[in-house]
Each structure stands twice: as C-alpha cells, then as structure tokens.
Design an enzyme around this catalytic site. Structure first.
Site, PDB file in Angstrom:
ATOM      1  N   GLY A 384       0.370  -0.984   0.220  1.00 17.80           N
ATOM      2  CA  GLY A 384      -0.083   0.196   0.423  1.00 17.80           C
ATOM      3  C   GLY A 384       0.713   1.237  -0.065  1.00 17.80           C
ATOM      4  N   PRO A 385       0.381   1.909   0.142  1.00 16.01           N
ATOM      5  CA  PRO A 385       1.122   3.486  -0.134  1.00 16.01           C
ATOM      6  C   PRO A 385       1.361   4.141   1.427  1.00 16.01           C
ATOM      7  CG  PRO A 385      -1.375   3.801  -0.508  1.00 16.01           C
ATOM      8  CD  PRO A 385      -1.389   2.443  -0.166  1.00 16.01           C
ATOM      9  N   PRO A 386       2.482   5.062   1.245  1.00 18.95           N
ATOM     10  CA  PRO A 386       2.952   5.502   2.578  1.00 18.95           C
ATOM     11  C   PRO A 386       2.343   5.898   3.532  1.00 18.95           C
ATOM     12  CG  PRO A 386       4.347   5.607   0.454  1.00 18.95           C
ATOM     13  CD  PRO A 386       3.477   5.647   0.183  1.00 18.95           C
ATOM     14  N   GLY A 387       2.420   5.415   4.825  1.00 19.04           N
ATOM     15  CA  GLY A 387       1.508   6.164   5.988  1.00 19.04           C
ATOM     16  C   GLY A 387       0.210   5.606   5.927  1.00 19.04           C
ATOM     17  N   VAL A 388      -0.503   4.591   5.735  1.00 15.75           N
ATOM     18  CA  VAL A 388      -1.442   3.738   6.271  1.00 15.75           C
ATOM     19  C   VAL A 388      -1.011   3.042   6.889  1.00 15.75           C
ATOM     20  CG1 VAL A 388      -2.528   3.643   3.201  1.00 15.75           C
ATOM     21  CG2 VAL A 388      -0.904   2.167   4.136  1.00 15.75           C
ATOM     22  N   GLY A 389       0.409   3.001   7.447  1.00 17.93           N
ATOM     23  CA  GLY A 389       0.105   1.813   8.796  1.00 17.93           C
ATOM     24  C   GLY A 389       0.554   0.544   8.573  1.00 17.93           C
ATOM     25  N   LYS A 390       0.985   0.093   7.397  1.00 16.31           N
ATOM     26  CA  LYS A 390       1.943  -1.071   7.217  1.00 16.31           C
ATOM     27  C   LYS A 390       2.149  -1.435   8.437  1.00 16.31           C
ATOM     28  CE  LYS A 390       2.795  -0.303   3.034  1.00 16.31           C
ATOM     29  NZ  LYS A 390       2.904   1.552   3.286  1.00 16.31           N
ATOM     30  N   THR A 391       3.434  -0.744   8.522  1.00 17.00           N
ATOM     31  CA  THR A 391       4.718  -0.659   9.438  1.00 17.00           C
ATOM     32  C   THR A 391       4.445  -1.079  11.155  1.00 17.00           C
ATOM     33  OG1 THR A 391       6.083  -0.198   8.378  1.00 17.00           O
ATOM     34  CG2 THR A 391       6.923  -0.158  10.513  1.00 17.00           C
ATOM     35  N   SER A 708      -4.386   3.822 -19.069  1.00 12.86           N
ATOM     36  CA  SER A 708      -5.092   3.732 -18.135  1.00 12.86           C
ATOM     37  C   SER A 708      -5.706   5.023 -18.413  1.00 12.86           C
ATOM     38  CB  SER A 708      -5.266   3.507 -16.137  1.00 12.86           C
ATOM     39  OG  SER A 708      -5.072   4.391 -15.506  1.00 12.86           O
ATOM     40  N   LYS A 751      -7.693   4.565  -7.013  1.00 13.83           N
ATOM     41  CA  LYS A 751      -8.719   5.463  -7.662  1.00 13.83           C
ATOM     42  C   LYS A 751     -10.461   6.054  -7.697  1.00 13.83           C
ATOM     43  CE  LYS A 751      -6.202   3.736 -11.888  1.00 13.83           C
ATOM     44  NZ  LYS A 751      -6.657   3.447 -12.990  1.00 13.83           N
TER      45      LYS A 751
END
Length: 812
Positions: A384-391, A708, A751
C-alpha cells in the site's frame, strides 16, 4: 676434482703461505720472463690472479700427474679457468685463453687420497696453441700485455683507498671472515696486488673474475672492483639488518613466552586462566540449551577445537566468537502465543482504525493455531501507499499474539551476506541480520517485520539479496535455513514473517509468489478524521507534553486540515500538520500567554498557511477538451486532467506533460479511433488534415505512464473537435483498443478514494471492473455513481453533453 679453499682457509693455513707480497717480490715477479712452453692446469672453480697465493685440491688424474711432475721439476705451471665448470674432462676449446703463470709452493697428500697444492700466481699469459693433451695439457704461450703504467694522480690514489676501505668494511661486517684479513689488507702496499688480492676473494661468478683478469687497464679494473664491492657491501648490510631483526623478534617471542608462563602461574594461583573460565562458561551454557543432537555434536566438536588452540593465537578469538554466538542463539526456544481471540481483536482495534481485511486474516491465523499447535506461520505482505500503517500494524499484531517483535529495514540492502552472514574465517565475520536479530530477542518464533521489501537490491557484484530471501520466505525451505557463519541449519519456520511494500512491480516474481499479498489502500476522509481523533492527536499531545484540555480539535478543524493541507493516501503528512499546530499552542502554554484552547478554522490557516490543495475541487466543464481522469501512484490514487488544444495546421499530433511510452501509445490509439469514427460524432473527416492537435497532461515535472488514461484522452479529443461540454463532476479510467473496446485497469480502490477527495460524483469504468467495486466497502463508495461501459461510444454518449461550450470554436 680441482677446487679451492676460501679466504678463511687461507688465513688458517701455515704462516709461510700467508698471502702477502712485498714490493721487492712484485718487482722481481714482473721482471721474470714467461716460458714459451707450459704445462696447463685447468681450474674449475676459480681464477688465479698474479701475486695471489691459493690452495687447490686436485682430484683428476691429469691434474695430479701435472702437479707431481712440476713439483719435482722447476715448479712452474700455467693455470687457466675452465669456461664451463661442469665439464669433467675438458678439451682445448673448453679452456680460457688468458691464464696465470703459477709456482707450486707446496704439495700435501690428504687422508682421502686427494692432493692439495699451494700455488702462487706470477704473471698473465695467453695460450697460442695446445701442444700436448696427454698425460696432461701443455701449451705454447706468450706474455699477455704488460700492465699500463700506474696513474700518478690523486684520483687513482683515492680509488685504491676506496677499494681498500670498502673491502675492510665488508670483512668487519661479515662474521664468517676472520679479522686477520684486515691485517693482510692493511699490509699491502702495491696497488696492483691489492686489486688482484681483492678480485681473487670477491664473491662473484668465475666469468666476471676472468673478465677482471683480462683487463689490462689498472684504473678500469679498480673501478670495476669498486663497483662489485659496493654491491657486496649493500648485501652485507641487508643481511646484517635482517639478522638483527630476526634476533629481536626471537628475543621478543622468548620474552613473551616467559611472561605468558609467569602469567599462567599467577592465574593458576588466583583460580585459573581467563580463557579456561570462558570455556567452562560455554560448557555450562550448553548444558541448558534445548538443541537437537546434530547441533549439540557440532558445538562439542568446535569446543574441542577451541580447547586445543593456543589462547594467544588469532584463530582462538575467531573460534571463541563463533561458539559465543552459537550458544547464545535461542535453539528450540519459543514464546507462548496468546490465543485469546477476543483479546487479540480488541488490541488490533485499539491500535488501528479500519483495515478490517488484515485484522480478519490475523484472527483466522490465531484460530487455526489454537486448533493445531504446530502450524507453520504465514508469510504476509502488506502492499500500500506510504503512511497507511503497514509497519505499525506489524507491531500491533506482535502485541496481539504475545510475540517478540523484530523490524528489519531492507531498503538499500545490496549484499547477500547481510542476510546470510560471512564465513567465520574472515576477519570481523558475523552472522547475517536474520540470525543476529534472533539472538537479540532470545526466541525462535518472533514476529519478523521485513520493511520495504520492494526496495531491496537485485543481482549485484555482492550477490543477490532477493535470491537469499527466497529461502527465508519459503515455508518449505526455511526450516533448514543455512547461515554462512553458523555453518549449521537453523529453523525459521516458526517465525511469522510480515513484509511491507509500496508496490509489487519491483519485487521478484518468485519472491512475490511465496507471500500472501494483502492490499492496504488509502483512507477516506471520514476514516482519517477518526484516526486523527483516536490515535494521532492523543499521540502528538503526549509527545509534546500538552494536556488534552489545553488543545481541543473539533471534527470540522480536523477535516479542514485533511482537505486543505494534505493530499495523501495515508496519514503521515496529517500527523505532521497536527504536530505543527500543537507545537504552536505549546509555545503559548510555556510562555503563560492567553490563547483559545479550542482550535478555530481560521487558526489552522494562520498556523499552517493558506490552503495548499484546492485545485482538485475546481473541476469545471466550461472549456472544451478538458476531461478528468483517475490515476494510481505509489502514494495512492490521484486525479489528473487531460487537456486538448486545436490550432490551424496540417494535422500534426503533439504530446507533452512528461508522458511515458505506453501513455503516448494510448493517445495515438485514441486519435486514430476518433478519426476512423468521426462521422458517428458528426465531425467532418477533412478537419483532421487542417488542425494540429496538442494533448497535454499538467504537472509536467512528474513522469506519467500507463494505459488507464485511454478513455480520458479519447473523450477530451472528441470534446475538442465537437466543442461539446463534458459532464461536470465526472471522472473516468480505462484502457482502450483500436476497436473501441474499454478494458479493465488496476488500482481501482485508490482511484475511487482520489475521486471522493475531489468531490467527484460520476465515475466511468470498464464493465469488467465492476467486480472490483463489489469488493469495496460501501462506506468508500457512498455518494458515488458508477457507470460501466464496454465500448468507447458508450463513454462518449454519457460523457459529452449536447450543449456546446461558450464561445465555441468553428471546426470545419
């Protein structure tokens, strides 16, 4: 065999053979005539110089017969050097032409049957013809050229003095030459004899000595002798330095040995040597380990090697370090998982808002683990994109499971040895980071976070770290993980690996196949508000030492920060904005100044500046040829505008906006489709030859690519050529073909989030993307109208209004 003695042997001989020549003897010797016929004695190992006395041992029958006859007769013989000393029975052509007349002073019969003769050189001669070969050589000879008159110059005197001084230095520095040789040199008055004496005793090859004998110029001969002496002195000095160094090193080793022995004795008195105590500690630790039979055998074998090593040897510290790592590893040591599913669910909900799919997957894993204790841990990959809480989600999962947490960033890792370790024989060798981290947490089943797996380097000169990860992240292989340092297999199968990535495109396909991919898309505005209120604001208040009552954020203020001052899929920038506001208020609190504890919307703009992200809202349809598209980036979904401008010309197509090859191809397809179907849109086919087309995608500094935007480009071209308005608050995404088919695209959820942020109402998608919409939570798509199309004419029928724009251009 004919040979000679060394200078030492001459010094040890009887005094009557001491090699000195008085001035009177030299004058008498020079006045003697050289006989016309001489018996010739070949010498294998030396060259005889005039005036010099040398002892020789004769062993060949011819030589013995010659010496005996000469000693009985006038004792005068001719001595020449063999050209090749290895020839046992020399022929006339094997003899040097220039030799020395010699007098046999004395002969001695040795106990081994050989005959030793003491001979003294007289004058040089030249062989004219060999007249006899049996029983020994005889030759017709003539006097060699007379010596040049000695130069009567200071330069020559200095030259002779230098030769004498250097010869004395060599004697004094050479332990194998007796000191009496200095006495002999100091008592030589004749310059010629000095040169001959030194030449005879030089440590040089016979061919060089023969060259010295044949030189007629005394000064030239002296210069050559001095050159050879200089080299010899240099060699003697080198040997002396080496011997001194070796002696010092030997003395130091002996001293160290003695001190070590004394130290050992003292240590024994005090209770044992340190290295013995270390070995005992290793043995005690090993008894407490729960390792397998194979691992125990390896440890005991390596420990025996250590016991046999000298503690002062370099290998001892290497082996000690290896065993220390070996015994500190948590072999077969595991923490107990907390299998309370309701507690785990509560912890996950406390730490993160939303992310239901991931939370459900973790609860499923715990449920199966509760039913089957020896289940292999899953290998998940959060994308996912940065800052979504993966880590941070990984840390939360570890807390829910009750496992130790390890985080290892793979960004920039380019050396395979960082994962697999180095061979223990290398200096500074250590295990790979996988094993090192297990040693730190002291358990073999932690939660292992492999952060930024998409940024690990591929194949480089240092190896391929991605290939090493194939074994680490394969449940069928990682139970036998091989670290180069350990040289023993280690079981990683109980570790729960979680990888994070921003994109899958840079991950090796084989590595991607080994992981369970879970997508984390961006957050809705409503979700960001809840995350800010429940997590970000309390966290930042705590980090800045501000109480909750001192700064209050209303929902409207948080929404304003999100919409006016951030544009991201995650919440990292939002957290920074909140921190900046709290820091501003902390200044008032610290300075004890009055301020409003409740944040107002005007306060936000004063602190953070004017709104930064307003353009996405101002989507108007009063200009023909401008259409809103949807794009996916590594930081989430974005909206983009496709602008088409027409100008009089010859039908050229120009593309700008830093577009990639695929996007350029989409533009060409859209243009060609429009030309071939122009009649369906009431466009005169001839206009394409009279108008130049310019397609631009704003934000030219940002690279853009992908298929796209195909539908968007065609809609913008159709709007420009027909001058019809585009439907307001509408966005679209989809790939097109030359046949006019609209095919599906990826990144749909991201999107759609971008469309919601931009207040879009209608979204056009390929019919085949409908299944992606059905998988999205209703909260994400609330307020959006989806229109599914299969071909381009359906897109144009919906997207283009029948109304023309104001001040429409006349195209025709």
């Amino acid at each position: 065999m004919d040979s000679i003695f060394t200078l030492t042997d001459i010094m040890d001989a009887e005094s009557e053979f001491f090699p000195l020549l008085s001035t009177e003897d030299e004058e008498k010797m020079n006045s003697e005539e050289v006989p016309n016929d001489l018996p010739v004695l070949p010498l294998r190992n030396t060259v005889l110089f005039p005036g010099v006395v040398i002892p020789i041992t004769v062993g060949r029958d011819k030589s013995i017969s010659l010496i005996k006859d000469a000693y009985k007769g006038n004792k005068i013989i001719g001595v020449v050097a063999q050209i090749d000393a290895d020839i046992e029975d020399p022929q006339p052509e094997d003899l040097s032409k220039i030799g020395t007349v010699a007098r046999v002073i004395k002969t001695l019969q040795m106990p081994d049957g050989n005959t030793t003769a003491i001979i003294q050189g007289k004058k040089r001669f030249e062989i004219e013809e060999i007249t006899q070969q049996e029983p020994y050589f005889k030759a017709k000879v003539k006097n060699f050229e007379k010596e040049n008159k000695l130069p009567d110059t200071k330069k020559f005197d200095a030259l002779i003095s230098s030769v004498k001084d250097m010869a004395i230095q060599i004697i004094e520095k050479s332990p194998n030459i007796p000191s009496e040789a200095v006495f002999a040199l100091n008592n030589i008055d004749s310059a010629v004899f000095l040169i001959n004496f030194v030449s005879s005793n030089l440590n040089i090859d016979n061919d060089v000595k023969q060259k010295l004998l044949e030189l007629t110029n005394v000064e030239e001969r002296a210069n050559l002798v001095l050159e050879i002496l200089t080299k010899e002195l240099h060699m003697v000095n080198l040997k002396t330095d080496i011997q001194k160094k070796v002696k010092v090193d030997m003395d130091k080793q002996q001293r160290d040995y003695m001190l070590n022995q004394q130290l050992k004795t003292i240590q024994d008195e005090l209770g044992g040597a340190p290295h013995e105590n270390e070995i005992r500690e290793l043995e005690e630790k090993s008894k407490k380990k729960k390792w397998s039979k194979e691992v125990a055998e390896t440890f005991n074998s390596e420990l025996k090697k250590l016991q046999r090593m000298n503690p002062s040897a370099a290998e001892h510290s290497i082996q000690m370090n290896y065993l220390d790592v070996f015994v500190e590893l948590p072999w077969e040591e595991f923490t107990k998982d907390n299998l309370d599913l309701k507690r785990a669910e509560k912890i996950l909900n406390e730490d993160h808002y939303g992310l239901d799919k991931i939370k459900e997957r973790i609860i499923e894993f715990l449920a199966v683990l509760k039913l089957k204790n020896d289940m292999k841990a899953p290998i998940l990959c959060f994308v996912g994109p940065p800052g979504v809480g993966k880590t941070s989600l990984g840390k939360s999962i570890a807390r829910a499971l009750g496992r130790k947490y390890i985080r290892m960033s793979l960004g920039g890792v380019r050396d395979e040895a960082e994962l697999r370790g180095h061979r223990k024989t290398y200096i500074g060798a250590m295990p790979g980071r996988i094993i090192q981290n297990l040693k730190k947490v002291k358990t073999s089943n932690p939660l292992y976070m492999l952060d930024e797996i998409d940024k690990v380097s591929g194949n480089t000169y240092s190896g391929d770290p991605q290939a090493a990860l194939l074994e680490i992240l394969d449940p069928e292989q990682n139970s036998h993980f091989y670290d180069n340092f350990l040289e023993v297999e280690y079981d990683l199968s109980r570790i729960m690996f979680i990888a994070t990535a921003n994109t899958l495109s840079t991950i090796h396909p084989a590595l991607r196949d080994r992981m369970e991919i879970i997508d984390l898309s961006g957050y809705l505005v409503e979700e960001k508000i809840e995350i800010a209120r429940k997590h970000l604001i309390p966290k930042q208040l705590g980090e800045h030492g501000v109480k909750k009552s001192q700064v209050r954020f209303s929902k409207a203020v948080v929404e304003q920060i999100i919409e006016d001052h951030t544009r991201e899929a995650g919440v990292r920038l939002l957290e920074k904005r909140i921190a900046k506001i709290i820091r501003n208020k902390a200044k008032f609190i610290a300075m004890e100044e009055e301020y409003d504890t409740k944040l107002q919307q005007k306060d936000v703009n004063e602190i953070l500046g004017p709104p930064r992200f307003q353009k996405d809202r101002d989507i108007k349809n009063d200009i023909a040829g401008v259409v809103t598209g949807l794009a996916w980036t590594a930081v989430g979904g974005e909206i983009l505008f496709i602008e088409v401008s027409l100008s009089k010309g010859k039908g050229n197509l120009k593309l700008t906006g830093n577009l990639g090859d695929v996007m350029k191809e989409s533009a060409s397809i859209a243009y060609e489709y429009l030309k071939s179907h122009s009649t369906l849109l009431n466009i005169d086919p001839d206009v394409f030859e009279k108008w130049n087309v310019h397609i631009h995608v704003p934000e030219g500094a940002t690279p853009k690519d992908g298929p796209s935007a195909g539908v968007t480009m065609l809609t913008a071209l159709a709007s420009a050529f027909t001058q019809r308005k585009v439907r307001a608050k509408m966005a679209m995404t989809g790939e097109i073909t030359l046949r006019g088919k609209v095919t599906p695209v990826g990144g749909v959820k991201d999107k759609i989030l971008a469309a919601k942020r931009a207040k879009i109402k209608d979204i056009l998608l390929s019919k085949e993307n409908e299944k992606d919409i059905l998988e999205i939570d209703e909260a994400y798509i609330k307020g959006l109208n989806f229109h599914y199309v299969e071909n381009m004419m359906e897109v144009l029928d919906f997207a283009l209004l029948n109304e023309k724009v104001k001040n429409a251009m006349k195209i025709g």
